[in-house]
Scaffold this motif. Structure first.
Motif, PDB file in Angstrom:
ATOM      1  N   GLN A  57     -44.629  -1.879-109.275  1.00 38.52           N
ATOM      2  CA  GLN A  57     -45.719  -1.996-108.302  1.00 38.52           C
ATOM      3  C   GLN A  57     -46.053  -3.458-108.023  1.00 38.52           C
ATOM      4  O   GLN A  57     -46.259  -3.846-106.882  1.00 38.52           O
ATOM      5  N   ARG A  58     -46.088  -4.283-109.077  1.00 35.54           N
ATOM      6  CA  ARG A  58     -46.349  -5.720-108.880  1.00 35.54           C
ATOM      7  C   ARG A  58     -45.249  -6.349-108.040  1.00 35.54           C
ATOM      8  O   ARG A  58     -45.514  -7.151-107.150  1.00 35.54           O
ATOM      9  N   THR A  61     -45.635  -5.171-104.476  1.00 29.20           N
ATOM     10  CA  THR A  61     -46.769  -5.840-103.848  1.00 29.20           C
ATOM     11  C   THR A  61     -46.381  -7.254-103.431  1.00 29.20           C
ATOM     12  O   THR A  61     -46.725  -7.691-102.338  1.00 29.20           O
ATOM     13  N   GLU A  64     -44.159  -6.914-100.441  1.00 34.54           N
ATOM     14  CA  GLU A  64     -44.963  -6.523 -99.289  1.00 34.54           C
ATOM     15  C   GLU A  64     -45.773  -7.704 -98.768  1.00 34.54           C
ATOM     16  O   GLU A  64     -45.941  -7.860 -97.565  1.00 34.54           O
ATOM     17  N   ARG A  65     -46.282  -8.536 -99.684  1.00 36.07           N
ATOM     18  CA  ARG A  65     -47.035  -9.712 -99.283  1.00 36.07           C
ATOM     19  C   ARG A  65     -46.155 -10.670 -98.490  1.00 36.07           C
ATOM     20  O   ARG A  65     -46.557 -11.183 -97.448  1.00 36.07           O
TER      21      ARG A  65
END
Length: 182
Positions: A57-58, A61, A64-65
């Motif tokens: 997930q990190r 993320t 995605e960022r």
């Protein structure tokens, strides 16, 4: 894997294989009995799987960022000419959504799929509000300069639906002016 199968039975072999893979991933010594023969194999598996999910997930993320930054630049280039455009009547205010983040927040708040519409080069997305509270999200085609859709929370029409569409249609000229100026 064979040793583990013998110790815990065949129904656990898939979980055991996953556990071994997770142990390797986290750099644990799979020759250590405390890892390959724990007192609670399921608990160890679940703990490692949760840790891996958090790690993924990190990573997701962060990816995605990075993608959002790229998308933001493209969005600014395509839609920047419309930023600051606001029109209203006595009750309703309609404004252009001005960032990818704002678009995503609009989608989450309104519980509809507009959050991904920042990728649509031929659409302009606007948000209609009353006293700062979101009422409907409007999509205008930049090719035809017509309202494609206007939706409230959960894609429902609100009691203000027709009024919002009329307000946008009455001010479509402002969008056209911004396009000509660019």
């Amino acid at each position: 894997y064979e040793i583990l199968r013998c110790l815990v039975g065949s129904e656990m072999c898939i979980r055991d294989s996953d556990t071994i893979d997770l142990l390797r991933h986290f750099g644990k010594d799979i020759r250590q009995p405390k890892y390959v023969c724990p007192t609670d194999l399921k608990a160890l598996h679940d703990k490692l799987a949760a840790k891996r999910q958090e790690q993924l997930q990190r990573e997701r993320t962060a990816e995605e960022r990075e993608q959002a930054i790229k998308d933001e630049k493209k969005f600014l280039k395509e839609k920047g000419m419309f930023f600051g455009l606001v029109f209203a009547d006595e009750l309703i205010s309609v404004k252009v959504i001005e960032s990818v983040e704002e678009m995503i927040l609009e989608g989450k708040a309104m519980h509809h799929c507009v959050g991904t519409y920042y990728k649509r080069a031929d659409s302009l997305i606007l948000s209609a509000t009353i006293d700062g509270r979101r009422i409907e999200t409007i999509e205008v085609s930049l090719k035809t300069l017509q309202v494609v859709q206007s939706r409230g929370a959960c894609n429902a029409n609100t009691e203000y639906h027709d009024r919002i569409i009329n307000l946008v249609n009455n001010n479509i000229n402002l969008i056209r002016q911004r396009m000509k100026a660019a």
